[in-house]
Design a protein around this motif. Structure first.
Motif, mmCIF file in Angstrom:
data_model
loop_
_atom_site.group_PDB
_atom_site.id
_atom_site.type_symbol
_atom_site.label_atom_id
_atom_site.label_comp_id
_atom_site.label_asym_id
_atom_site.label_seq_id
_atom_site.Cartn_x
_atom_site.Cartn_y
_atom_site.Cartn_z
ATOM 1 N N TYR A 119 10.620 5.774 2.752
ATOM 2 C CA TYR A 119 9.282 6.240 2.344
ATOM 3 C C TYR A 119 9.356 7.635 1.729
ATOM 4 C CZ TYR A 119 4.357 7.403 2.676
ATOM 5 O OH TYR A 119 3.089 7.762 2.371
ATOM 6 N N ARG A 124 0.834 -1.203 0.000
ATOM 7 C CA ARG A 124 0.000 0.000 0.000
ATOM 8 C C ARG A 124 0.867 1.251 0.000
ATOM 9 N NH1 ARG A 124 -2.580 -2.347 4.332
ATOM 10 N NH2 ARG A 124 -4.125 -3.824 3.590
ATOM 11 N N ARG A 125 1.950 1.193 0.808
ATOM 12 C CA ARG A 125 2.844 2.351 0.834
ATOM 13 C C ARG A 125 3.450 2.583 -0.541
ATOM 14 N NH1 ARG A 125 4.256 0.861 6.433
ATOM 15 N NH2 ARG A 125 5.711 -0.694 5.681
ATOM 16 N N ARG A 182 10.005 21.194 -1.671
ATOM 17 C CA ARG A 182 9.100 20.399 -0.824
ATOM 18 C C ARG A 182 9.732 20.060 0.511
ATOM 19 N NH1 ARG A 182 7.189 15.827 -4.883
ATOM 20 N NH2 ARG A 182 6.122 15.000 -3.085
ATOM 21 N N THR A 199 13.061 7.075 5.979
ATOM 22 C CA THR A 199 13.799 7.690 4.874
ATOM 23 C C THR A 199 13.401 7.051 3.549
ATOM 24 O OG1 THR A 199 15.595 7.906 6.432
ATOM 25 C CG2 THR A 199 16.103 8.390 4.155
ATOM 26 N N LEU A 258 0.566 20.631 5.802
ATOM 27 C CA LEU A 258 0.919 20.779 4.394
ATOM 28 C C LEU A 258 -0.116 21.704 3.762
ATOM 29 C CD1 LEU A 258 1.820 17.084 3.590
ATOM 30 C CD2 LEU A 258 3.321 18.970 4.216
ATOM 31 N N VAL A 260 7.676 17.506 7.593
ATOM 32 C CA VAL A 260 6.420 17.093 8.234
ATOM 33 C C VAL A 260 6.272 15.583 8.167
ATOM 34 C CG1 VAL A 260 3.911 17.190 8.047
ATOM 35 C CG2 VAL A 260 5.244 19.285 7.876
ATOM 36 N N MET A 261 6.607 15.008 7.022
ATOM 37 C CA MET A 261 6.467 13.556 6.879
ATOM 38 C C MET A 261 7.382 12.837 7.861
ATOM 39 S SD MET A 261 5.364 12.597 3.146
ATOM 40 C CE MET A 261 6.892 12.281 2.385
ATOM 41 N N LEU A 291 -2.134 11.657 6.576
ATOM 42 C CA LEU A 291 -0.698 11.419 6.349
ATOM 43 C C LEU A 291 -0.079 10.305 7.223
ATOM 44 C CD1 LEU A 291 1.465 12.498 4.451
ATOM 45 C CD2 LEU A 291 2.119 14.119 6.212
ATOM 46 N N ALA A 301 7.530 9.065 8.968
ATOM 47 C CA ALA A 301 7.909 8.474 7.689
ATOM 48 C C ALA A 301 9.365 8.059 7.737
ATOM 49 C CB ALA A 301 7.693 9.472 6.560
ATOM 50 N N GLU A 348 9.577 21.479 3.365
ATOM 51 C CA GLU A 348 8.638 21.546 4.480
ATOM 52 C C GLU A 348 7.838 20.252 4.580
ATOM 53 O OE1 GLU A 348 6.053 24.849 4.030
ATOM 54 O OE2 GLU A 348 5.290 24.675 6.071
ATOM 55 N N GLU A 349 7.376 19.806 3.419
ATOM 56 C CA GLU A 349 6.582 18.581 3.376
ATOM 57 C C GLU A 349 7.399 17.384 3.867
ATOM 58 O OE1 GLU A 349 5.079 17.890 -0.515
ATOM 59 O OE2 GLU A 349 4.608 15.791 -0.093
ATOM 60 N N ILE A 404 1.421 6.691 5.777
ATOM 61 C CA ILE A 404 2.790 6.275 6.048
ATOM 62 C C ILE A 404 2.818 4.904 6.709
ATOM 63 C CG2 ILE A 404 4.770 6.794 7.547
ATOM 64 C CD1 ILE A 404 4.188 9.780 6.860
ATOM 65 N N ARG A 446 5.762 7.144 15.200
ATOM 66 C CA ARG A 446 4.377 6.730 14.923
ATOM 67 C C ARG A 446 3.608 6.467 16.207
ATOM 68 N NH1 ARG A 446 5.627 2.613 9.919
ATOM 69 N NH2 ARG A 446 6.997 4.090 8.859
ATOM 70 N N TYR A 478 0.960 4.084 -2.818
ATOM 71 C CA TYR A 478 0.771 5.504 -2.507
ATOM 72 C C TYR A 478 1.900 6.341 -3.124
ATOM 73 C CZ TYR A 478 0.605 9.833 0.051
ATOM 74 O OH TYR A 478 0.586 11.156 0.360
ATOM 75 N N ARG A 489 0.726 17.871 -11.204
ATOM 76 C CA ARG A 489 0.427 19.150 -10.543
ATOM 77 C C ARG A 489 1.235 20.291 -11.125
ATOM 78 N NH1 ARG A 489 -0.630 16.640 -5.622
ATOM 79 N NH2 ARG A 489 1.536 16.572 -5.044
#
Lengths: 320, 243
Positions: free
Chosen positions: A236, A19-20, A220, A234, B93, A226-227, B104, A232, A222-223, B108, B81, A23, A34
């Motif tokens: 990922y 699934r990851r 990106r 590395t 975001l 946040v991840m 999010l 998250a 900042e994103e 993950i 997590r 995604y 985008r």
């Protein structure tokens, strides 16, 4: 019981992994879509860079094909003495064709020789005074009977020519080897040049993609932070960028191929008219599918490599 | 076993600044505590050490019995997590929808999409933003953005929730509402540690309060004896001996 549990744990773990991946896969496409203008510009740069070596390769391939058609030039022209008549020419031709070094030996009459000469030089019945050529062929044709001898591959053509020269009634033996050898050598030079350009532009693909991914990561940042904050790994964080590199590589090479096909289409017309003037039907052929496919896949791999290069550097910088 | 415990933890930044200096305390499961002190007292640093956003210069930070300072880089994401963090500046975001922001941590973790939808909606419902799930973040007010941050922090059902000045930019009414939300989450079983300088507010909530001053815990007022300022337990300013 515990075995059962660990097995279901493993299965749900691998499902989560899938699934990851899914995604990352879709989010990388989303990121390209985008920013359509930026993506398109990068892909165009890649396509143009790749179309150059690919185009040169195709040109070379076509020249090679053409030179194969010219292989009859590799044949030995045997001019008989003017005194030799048709039956002499035919006798010598059948004698020569029994030789082990000879593939075929065809007699060419003075009239046929004149026609061929007229065709190659652009003189024909329409461009010169009507009747002149026919008259010349019939009465005052200066050409003797000629044999066109095709040697087998990989034999000593010069020795064969010398042997033919010894035959009675032979006036002149012409072997234009130098011309073909020169062409062959020229093709080798260009082939090497194409290889060199292929490597250089492959490196260009790598660095263009690496630079693009670097800019993407910076915008990106900042994103990414946040991840990382919400857990998250590395791997990922890295994955969507690697996919982006792959997409850009694949798309760039595919567009390069499309450019080449378009270019060939545009050249087909003029090429046809050129071929007609030489009295042959030449057509340009596209690179073989195997080559096209391996170029596209190779470009995709270079994309992943370039992205990995950029991601590892940038992520290390962000983390520290 | 405590959920979190600090043993002689010090954090020194390059340039010799002591953000924390021999901090000792522990947080029990299901507890809700406040971390107070002036800005620069080390509140944020303390929270960041728990979530491993930074590593201590000395001492041990235990989470669920494990020394987190010994975790390898690969293990850090797993710890994060299990800890939900709420930041003063939200850290959302801004180019994504509310739903995607909250989803999010679950993406993950690799949860199935149906489960993600269900849990995100539940979290948004808890913070009262279910109606705004399709909105972009910049279209929300400050309070709403903070609540999106909270929804994101609680959506993965972490064992510990850390909040750094969650009410810092909000008006008193909204702050009170948020605090009420934290109390509700705590009653549902989440352990919570909130850094704040809003002493007035926490006085009414009657919870344990840890006060930091110049990198040391100078007060640890537990819920047992909270009848007024008089009963604050004043710790010696040397190495703290709180269990």
């Amino acid at each position: 019981m515990s075995k059962e549990r660990s097995r279901t744990g493993l299965r749900s773990g691998s499902r989560a992994w899938l699934r990851r991946h899914a995604y990352s896969f879709f989010s990388s496409i989303g990121a390209l879509v985008r920013q359509p203008v930026v993506s398109m510009m990068t892909i165009s740069v890649l396509a143009i860079a790749l179309s150059l070596p690919l185009g040169l390769y195709t040109a070379l391939d076509n020249v090679r094909e053409l030179s194969r058609n010219w292989e009859r030039l590799d044949s030995i022209s045997v001019f008989l003495e003017p005194s030799q008549a048709e039956q002499d020419a035919r006798r010598l031709a059948s004698l020569l064709s029994t030789w082990p070094q000879v593939l075929s030996a065809d007699p060419i009459s003075p009239g046929m020789g004149m026609n061929e000469l007229a065709g190659q030089t652009g003189l024909d019945a329409n461009t010169i005074e009507p009747g002149w050529l026919a008259e010349l062929s019939a009465e005052a044709n200066p050409l003797p009977w000629t044999l066109e001898v095709s040697p087998l591959d990989d034999i000593d053509v010069a020795a064969l020519a010398e042997q033919i020269r010894q035959q009675a009634g032979v006036d002149l033996v012409i072997v234009d080897l130098a011309w073909l050898q020169r062409l062959d050598a020229l093709i080798q030079v260009f082939a090497r040049l194409v290889e060199l350009l292929g490597v250089l532009f492959g490196a260009a693909v790598l660095f263009v993609i690496a630079n693009n991914i670097r800019a993407d990561i910076q915008s990106r940042q900042e994103e990414i932070e946040v991840m990382a904050l919400v857990g998250a790994s590395t791997a990922y964080i890295r994955r969507p960028f690697l996919y982006s590199g792959l997409w850009m590589g694949l798309a760039g090479a595919t567009l390069a191929w499309a450019l080449l096909i378009g270019g060939l289409q545009l050249l087909q017309g003029p090429m046809q008219s050129l071929a007609v003037t030489y009295g042959s039907a030449a057509s340009l052929s596209a690179p073989p599918p195997v080559l096209t496919l391996s170029m596209i896949l190779g470009s995709g791999l270079l994309g992943i490599l370039g992205a990995a290069l950029a991601v590892n550097r940038q992520l290390a910088r962000i983390k520290s | 076993m405590s959920l979190v415990s600090f043993e002689h933890v010090a954090k020194r930044y390059p340039g010799g600044v002591h953000a924390l200096n021999d901090v000792n305390f522990s947080l029990e499961r299901g507890e809700m505590a406040f971390l107070t002190g002036h800005s620069g007292a080390g509140k944020s640093t303390l929270l960041r050490l728990i979530a491993l956003l930074e590593r201590p210069s000395r001492g041990q930070v235990l989470f669920d019995g494990r020394n987190v300072t010994r975790l390898s880089r690969r293990q850090v994401p797993m710890l994060r997590r299990r800890v939900g963090v709420i930041f003063q500046d939200h850290k959302l975001l801004t180019d994504r929808k509310v739903f995607d922001n909250v989803a999010l941590p679950l993406l993950i973790a690799g949860l199935p999409w149906s489960e993600i939808k269900r849990r995100v909606r539940a979290a948004l419902d808890q913070v009262g933003l279910l109606a705004k799930e399709t909105m972009q973040v910049p279209g929300l007010s400050g309070g709403e953005q903070q609540r999106v941050g909270i929804a994101r922090a609680i959506v993965a059902k972490p064992s510990l929730l850390l909040a750094d000045e969650p009410t810092g930019n909000l008006d008193p009414e909204l702050s009170a509402e948020l605090m009420q939300l934290f109390c509700t989450l705590n009653e549902l079983g989440t352990t919570i540690l909130i850094a704040t300088h809003d002493i007035e507010q926490i006085r009414q909530l009657n919870r344990r309060r840890l006060e930091l001053k110049a990198g040391q815990i100078v007060r640890d007022q537990s819920t047992m004896h909270t009848n007024g300022d008089d009963q604050y337990e004043i710790l010696p300013s040397g190495p703290a001996s709180h269990e």
